[in-house]
Motif scaffolding. Sequence first.
Motif, mmCIF file in Angstrom:
data_model
loop_
_atom_site.group_PDB
_atom_site.id
_atom_site.type_symbol
_atom_site.label_atom_id
_atom_site.label_comp_id
_atom_site.label_asym_id
_atom_site.label_seq_id
_atom_site.Cartn_x
_atom_site.Cartn_y
_atom_site.Cartn_z
ATOM 1 N N ARG A 213 1.329 2.444 1.628
ATOM 2 C CA ARG A 213 2.085 3.423 2.413
ATOM 3 C C ARG A 213 1.988 3.113 3.907
ATOM 4 N N HIS A 214 0.817 2.663 4.333
ATOM 5 C CA HIS A 214 0.619 2.406 5.755
ATOM 6 C C HIS A 214 1.407 1.194 6.238
ATOM 7 N N TYR A 215 1.282 0.083 5.552
ATOM 8 C CA TYR A 215 1.899 -1.160 6.019
ATOM 9 C C TYR A 215 3.373 -1.280 5.642
ATOM 10 N N PHE A 216 3.755 -0.710 4.504
ATOM 11 C CA PHE A 216 5.111 -0.944 3.998
ATOM 12 C C PHE A 216 5.904 0.345 3.724
ATOM 13 N N PRO A 226 5.201 -10.933 -2.001
ATOM 14 C CA PRO A 226 4.678 -11.235 -0.658
ATOM 15 C C PRO A 226 3.826 -10.091 -0.098
ATOM 16 N N GLU A 227 4.226 -8.859 -0.365
ATOM 17 C CA GLU A 227 3.466 -7.708 0.127
ATOM 18 C C GLU A 227 2.116 -7.611 -0.571
ATOM 19 N N ALA A 228 2.125 -7.819 -1.883
ATOM 20 C CA ALA A 228 0.879 -7.767 -2.654
ATOM 21 C C ALA A 228 -0.085 -8.843 -2.198
ATOM 22 N N ALA A 229 0.425 -10.054 -1.973
ATOM 23 C CA ALA A 229 -0.423 -11.160 -1.530
ATOM 24 C C ALA A 229 -0.990 -10.899 -0.144
ATOM 25 N N LEU A 230 -0.200 -10.277 0.721
ATOM 26 C CA LEU A 230 -0.688 -9.947 2.060
ATOM 27 C C LEU A 230 -1.855 -8.974 1.982
ATOM 28 N N LEU A 231 -1.713 -7.925 1.179
ATOM 29 C CA LEU A 231 -2.791 -6.948 1.041
ATOM 30 C C LEU A 231 -4.018 -7.552 0.382
ATOM 31 N N ALA A 232 -3.809 -8.373 -0.625
ATOM 32 C CA ALA A 232 -4.943 -9.017 -1.300
ATOM 33 C C ALA A 232 -5.736 -9.881 -0.334
ATOM 34 N N ASN A 245 -2.528 -6.057 13.771
ATOM 35 C CA ASN A 245 -3.150 -6.608 14.983
ATOM 36 C C ASN A 245 -3.274 -8.127 14.974
ATOM 37 N N HIS A 246 -3.214 -8.747 13.793
ATOM 38 C CA HIS A 246 -3.344 -10.211 13.694
ATOM 39 C C HIS A 246 -2.300 -10.750 12.716
ATOM 40 N N PRO A 247 -1.026 -10.649 13.052
ATOM 41 C CA PRO A 247 0.029 -11.016 12.096
ATOM 42 C C PRO A 247 0.027 -12.489 11.693
ATOM 43 N N ALA A 248 -0.261 -13.398 12.634
ATOM 44 C CA ALA A 248 -0.221 -14.823 12.309
ATOM 45 C C ALA A 248 -1.331 -15.192 11.330
ATOM 46 N N GLY A 277 7.559 -18.674 2.282
ATOM 47 C CA GLY A 277 8.575 -18.937 3.300
ATOM 48 C C GLY A 277 9.126 -17.681 3.950
ATOM 49 N N GLN A 278 8.788 -16.519 3.424
ATOM 50 C CA GLN A 278 9.285 -15.267 3.989
ATOM 51 C C GLN A 278 8.387 -14.789 5.126
ATOM 52 N N PRO A 279 8.973 -14.269 6.178
ATOM 53 C CA PRO A 279 8.147 -13.708 7.259
ATOM 54 C C PRO A 279 7.463 -12.426 6.794
ATOM 55 N N VAL A 280 6.417 -12.063 7.478
ATOM 56 C CA VAL A 280 5.742 -10.800 7.183
ATOM 57 C C VAL A 280 6.592 -9.661 7.732
ATOM 58 N N GLN A 281 7.011 -8.773 6.851
ATOM 59 C CA GLN A 281 7.859 -7.652 7.245
ATOM 60 C C GLN A 281 7.119 -6.336 6.999
ATOM 61 N N LEU A 282 6.675 -5.745 8.083
ATOM 62 C CA LEU A 282 5.940 -4.488 7.996
ATOM 63 C C LEU A 282 6.843 -3.303 8.332
ATOM 64 N N HIS A 283 6.572 -2.196 7.696
ATOM 65 C CA HIS A 283 7.210 -0.915 8.025
ATOM 66 C C HIS A 283 6.070 0.100 8.150
ATOM 67 N N VAL A 284 5.376 0.011 9.274
ATOM 68 C CA VAL A 284 4.120 0.755 9.443
ATOM 69 C C VAL A 284 4.382 2.257 9.532
ATOM 70 N N HIS A 285 3.618 2.994 8.754
ATOM 71 C CA HIS A 285 3.658 4.450 8.781
ATOM 72 C C HIS A 285 2.246 4.957 9.052
ATOM 73 N N GLU A 286 2.077 5.677 10.161
ATOM 74 C CA GLU A 286 0.769 6.209 10.506
ATOM 75 C C GLU A 286 0.526 7.516 9.756
ATOM 76 N N ALA A 287 -0.496 7.551 8.948
ATOM 77 C CA ALA A 287 -0.832 8.784 8.224
ATOM 78 C C ALA A 287 -1.355 9.819 9.205
ATOM 79 N N ARG A 288 -0.736 10.974 9.203
ATOM 80 C CA ARG A 288 -1.149 12.031 10.116
ATOM 81 C C ARG A 288 -2.489 12.601 9.677
ATOM 82 N N ASN A 289 -3.291 12.938 10.650
ATOM 83 C CA ASN A 289 -4.621 13.466 10.366
ATOM 84 C C ASN A 289 -4.830 14.725 11.188
ATOM 85 N N GLY A 290 -4.870 15.872 10.518
ATOM 86 C CA GLY A 290 -5.084 17.118 11.218
ATOM 87 C C GLY A 290 -3.789 17.829 11.537
ATOM 88 N N CYS A 291 -3.900 18.879 12.342
ATOM 89 C CA CYS A 291 -2.780 19.787 12.576
ATOM 90 C C CYS A 291 -1.933 19.445 13.801
#
Length: 740
Positions: A213-216, A226-232, A245-248, A277-291
């Motif tokens: 949820r956070h990265y994609f 590709p997403e699974a391999a990135l997380l692994a 913070n360290h995409p390369a 051969g595919q670039p890293v494609q992130l769709h970052v979602h920040e999980a809200r914490n608190g009110c």
Amino acid sequence: MLPGLRDDETQDKFRAVRGLFGFGALAGVLVALLLLPTAFTAGVSTRDAAGWFEDDPDGLDTGGVPERSTILAADGGSIATFYYQNRIDVPLDQIAPVARQAVLAIEDSRFYQHGALDSKGTLRALISNLGSGQVTQGGSGITQQYVKNLLLTQATNDSERKGATEVSAGRKMRELRYAVAVEKRFSKDEILRRYLNIAYFGDGAYGIEAAARHYFSKNASKLTLPEAALLAGVVRYPYAYDPVNHPAVARQRRDVVLARMAELNWIPKATADAAAGQPVQLHVHEARNGCVSSAAPFFCDYVQREILTNPTFGKTRADREKLLKQGGLTIRTTLDWKTQNAAQRAVDRHVPPKNSAHKAAAEALVEPGTGAIKGMAVDRDLGPDSQRGKTWINFAADADHGSSIGMQSGSTFKVFTLAAALQDDMPFGTMMDAPTEFTPTGYRNCDGKRVGDPNASLRNAADGEGGKQFSLVTGTWHSVNTFFLGLEKEVGLCETVQMAEKLGMRQANGKPLEEYPSFTLGFNQVSPLRLAAAYATFGARGKYCKPIAITSITGTDGKRLKVPTAGCKQVIDKGVADAVNYVLQGVLTKGTAAGSGIGRPAAGKTGTVDNFSAAWFAGYTPDLASAVWVGDPRGGYKYPMDDLCMDGECYGEVFGATIPAPIWQDTMSGALDGTSATDFHDPPSHYFSMGDGETDPNKKDKKDKKGGDTKSPDTRGPDTSPTVPPTLSPSPKPGGGPQH
């Protein structure tokens, strides 16, 4: 000598192991294996050593790991999440098979073939990593990694955290023993599930579901190759391989995972190459914490404080906070988004958050007959008070749920005197004098002590109608101070106070209501929420319900926790409530709030505090009740609302009908839009024994201007013993605004 290596090569590799901190965990496994034959030489046989490993170790707790808790609205929509670690535990079948493969490929490809320790895989990984000069394969198996993460997660102090992470043979031996126990307790699938839910994936994401949820911005079940391999790839060194913070570096690591999957023939090489051969494609979602980031921040804060302050949820505050932020709770609430959004729009429209006059507004809405808090709005963002347009103070709630000790209620308290009179069967047509000045003598509080000041007097400062007679109906419509002081004396101060208490009223600081003759004029400092709940009692025909925000709390095990209940009970006769409703409906048509109707049966009461230091409106239908406060957080007497200009709009003197009533009107219209109207019940006939009370015996065709609600002096006087009657000076000392 290791298989396939000459003696000199073996020595070189072992020297490398000792010198590479990056291979500390892998070297630790090897050291543990080398030490195992001699670990029990001090009088311990090999059979005893084997028994030590096979025995279930003490203190191994494989219970649930910390999970985030979620607060939900009545429709199931998310209000907020709370967590120390952003984690969402999911079943194995909700994790994409390709994601499971990717993690196993790079961390423990023989997981389903070996036990707690894969000595063959460990040695192979050591040789491979030393040969390549980087960590390409894991040394510890999945089970051992799960144990390490579990011990680290359960650590409660620095010593325990150090013990869970130190590079030592002792730690590896302990982990191995625990791993043996885990393999005995759980199936391989269950161990893998637990590992994927506990592992840290960098950038604040714990567990593969939170990471997906956070990265994609998707669930773990939807991960692509590709997403699974990135997380692994992130798992081995989450801080170094974090793709945000360290995409390369993260991409390089992803490609290593893909290559390993192809090497194992788990995916075709062409597929691995295409994914690499595919670039890293992130769709970052920040999980809200608190009110703070919630769309209903002050309602959210109310729920949070309910859990943190209520012993039902733990003996200490620390226990309750741990439950909220680690317990994985699903907290279902009473919030209705339609009502909440209508209230927020209304308060923001009429009293903008960063208005030039620094005024504030708050509103609470309660459902009659259930006590459900349907909405709670403050015209501020939740945040530091030092920043304009923000506050940590929930002006809509009591001190224990919002840090506010309340605001003087003004003439909204006259309804309790009215209800006490009607409870005594006083007819609508009962006439009483409303003198120009009123000297409060002859009052007794509920302890039987005389209260009042014979040397002071009160006036009808705003309505100009002193020296006349009013009925129970017209005196209420025009909110005449001296009329209600006389009515309170007639029915009894104690009876009036007891009526308010039966309807749930108390000071916002939690103390009982103070009892002086000016009680009916509203000097007690209260919260909009309690006032809304009291007025909701009339809408529910005399049934009072404590306001509640939480309907259920479910733990990760599916079991429900005990939650506070509304404790609804009939506190006044239905006929009395019907009679109150009959009178208060006229306030919106012929009284101080004339023109504030909402196109359906409704009733209410304005309130203006002395020196225009605050203004109120409390109103209701049989389906929804609301109380609105407008004032100055810096102190109403120091910053009164006379000659008020706000963002280019000037009001002159602000009465209860000037700003609070329009806020109420807009809110109720929006909240009830599209719903069927509910009628009030007719009052019992005996209340009409002296007529309907609407005829003006003074035979004057004078209409109060909108907002003609009388002023309500602060008659508390100096903070002395309750036995000392307070002054009734019309010029109270400053400090009547909301206190922090």
